[in-house]
Design a protein around this motif. Structure first.
Motif, short mmCIF file in Angstrom:
data_model
loop_
_atom_site.label_atom_id
_atom_site.label_comp_id
_atom_site.label_asym_id
_atom_site.label_seq_id
_atom_site.Cartn_x
_atom_site.Cartn_y
_atom_site.Cartn_z
N GLY A 17 0.80 -1.23 0.00
CA GLY A 17 0.00 0.00 0.00
C GLY A 17 0.83 1.26 0.00
N THR A 18 2.15 1.15 0.23
CA THR A 18 3.02 2.32 0.18
C THR A 18 2.88 3.00 -1.18
OG1 THR A 18 4.64 1.36 1.71
CG2 THR A 18 5.43 3.11 0.24
N GLU A 19 2.62 4.31 -1.15
CA GLU A 19 2.50 5.08 -2.38
C GLU A 19 3.89 5.57 -2.81
OE1 GLU A 19 -0.38 5.83 -4.09
OE2 GLU A 19 -1.64 4.72 -2.68
N LEU A 20 4.21 5.40 -4.07
CA LEU A 20 5.44 5.96 -4.61
C LEU A 20 5.20 7.45 -4.88
CD1 LEU A 20 5.71 2.88 -5.19
CD2 LEU A 20 7.03 3.51 -7.20
N PRO A 21 6.23 8.27 -4.79
CA PRO A 21 6.04 9.68 -5.09
C PRO A 21 5.67 9.87 -6.56
CG PRO A 21 8.35 9.19 -4.69
CD PRO A 21 7.59 7.95 -4.40
N THR A 22 4.85 10.85 -6.82
CA THR A 22 4.47 11.18 -8.19
C THR A 22 5.61 11.97 -8.84
OG1 THR A 22 2.15 11.25 -7.58
CG2 THR A 22 2.76 12.39 -9.58
N THR A 23 5.94 11.61 -10.06
CA THR A 23 6.95 12.37 -10.78
C THR A 23 6.42 12.69 -12.18
OG1 THR A 23 8.07 10.44 -11.70
CG2 THR A 23 8.87 11.25 -9.59
N SER A 24 6.92 13.75 -12.76
CA SER A 24 6.46 14.12 -14.10
C SER A 24 7.66 14.33 -15.03
CB SER A 24 5.61 15.39 -14.05
OG SER A 24 6.37 16.47 -13.57
N ARG A 25 7.39 14.13 -16.29
CA ARG A 25 8.43 14.27 -17.32
C ARG A 25 7.82 14.99 -18.51
NH1 ARG A 25 13.54 11.59 -18.70
NH2 ARG A 25 14.09 12.65 -20.61
N GLU A 26 8.44 16.09 -18.91
CA GLU A 26 7.98 16.79 -20.10
C GLU A 26 8.24 15.91 -21.32
OE1 GLU A 26 6.30 19.70 -20.04
OE2 GLU A 26 6.44 19.42 -17.86
N VAL A 27 7.25 15.79 -22.16
CA VAL A 27 7.39 15.00 -23.39
C VAL A 27 7.69 15.99 -24.52
CG1 VAL A 27 6.29 13.39 -24.97
CG2 VAL A 27 5.77 13.28 -22.52
N THR A 28 8.89 15.94 -25.01
CA THR A 28 9.32 16.82 -26.10
C THR A 28 9.49 16.00 -27.37
OG1 THR A 28 11.66 16.45 -25.65
CG2 THR A 28 10.60 18.27 -24.44
N ALA A 29 9.55 16.71 -28.49
CA ALA A 29 9.82 16.02 -29.76
C ALA A 29 11.18 15.34 -29.69
CB ALA A 29 9.76 17.01 -30.92
N ALA A 30 12.14 15.99 -29.06
CA ALA A 30 13.48 15.40 -28.93
C ALA A 30 13.43 14.10 -28.13
CB ALA A 30 14.43 16.39 -28.25
N LEU A 31 12.61 14.03 -27.08
CA LEU A 31 12.49 12.80 -26.30
C LEU A 31 11.84 11.70 -27.14
CD1 LEU A 31 12.67 11.20 -23.63
CD2 LEU A 31 10.45 12.19 -23.01
N VAL A 32 10.77 12.05 -27.87
CA VAL A 32 10.07 11.05 -28.68
C VAL A 32 10.98 10.53 -29.80
CG1 VAL A 32 8.14 10.70 -30.26
CG2 VAL A 32 7.80 12.00 -28.14
N VAL A 33 11.57 11.45 -30.56
CA VAL A 33 12.40 11.05 -31.70
C VAL A 33 13.71 10.42 -31.22
CG1 VAL A 33 13.65 11.90 -33.73
CG2 VAL A 33 11.36 12.79 -33.18
N GLY A 34 14.35 11.05 -30.26
CA GLY A 34 15.61 10.51 -29.74
C GLY A 34 15.42 9.16 -29.08
N GLY A 35 14.32 9.01 -28.36
CA GLY A 35 14.04 7.73 -27.71
C GLY A 35 13.85 6.63 -28.73
N ALA A 36 13.17 6.95 -29.82
CA ALA A 36 12.93 5.93 -30.85
C ALA A 36 14.21 5.60 -31.61
CB ALA A 36 11.85 6.40 -31.82
#
Length: 146
Positions: A17-36
C-alpha cells in the motif's frame, strides 16, 4: 555539476500500500524522436516523421513502447534507489504520448514477498498524460532487506 544521490529503499521499510512519489516528465519532440531512433533503434516513421505520423492517423509523432518502458524503469529505480534491482516490467500502452505534453507517473506497492533468497516488491504504476492513461502495469524490484 553536482552529482545526484538517491537513498535506497529497504524491503523492511516498505509496506503493501506504500505510495510511490508522483513524478512528471515533459514530453518533447526530442524525447520522442531521440528515444525511438537513438536509444532504441526503432526507425518506424511514425516515431520521427510528423507527416508519416499524420498520414497514419496520429496527431503527431508519438513515443514508442521501448522509450516508455525505459521511463517506467527509471521511475521505479529512482524510487527504489541504487541498491535495488529491477527484475520485471509488465506494461500496457493506452493513449499515445505526443510531444508538448507531460507524462505523470504514480505507483503503489501491491505485494511484498521473498523468493529465491531475494526480498521483492511488486509495484503497480500508471503513466498519465493529458489524453488519459498512457501506460499501466506492474514492476518487480529486489530490494536490500534493510
Amino acid at each position: 555539476m553536482e552529482a545526484t544521490t538517491y537513498a535506497s529503499i529497504t524491503w523492511n521499510s516498505v509496506e503493501v500500500g506504500t505510495e510511490l512519489p508522483t513524478t512528471s516528465r515533459e514530453v518533447t519532440a526530442a524525447l520522442v524522436v531521440g528515444g525511438a531512433i537513438a536509444a532504441t533503434h526503432d526507425y518506424e516513421n511514425v516515431h520521427h516523421d510528423h507527416l508519416a505520423a499524420k498520414a497514419a492517423g496520429a496527431d503527431d509523432v508519438f513515443m514508442n513502447i521501448l522509450t516508455t518502458n525505459g521511463l517506467v524503469g527509471k521511475y521505479l529505480t529512482d524510487w527504489a534507489g541504487p541498491e535495488s534491482t529491477l527484475k520485471k516490467i509488465a506494461l500496457k500502452l493506452a493513449v499515445p504520448n505526443y510531444p508538448n505534453d507531460t507524462l505523470v507517473f504514480s505507483g503503489r506497492v501491491k505485494n511484498k514477498y521473498e523468493e529465491n533468497n531475494e526480498c521483492l516488491v511488486e509495484v503497480e504504476f500508471v503513466g498519465k498524460n493529458n489524453l488519459g492513461y498512457h501506460a499501466l502495469g506492474e514492476g518487480v524490484l529486489a530490494l536490500p532487506r534493510g
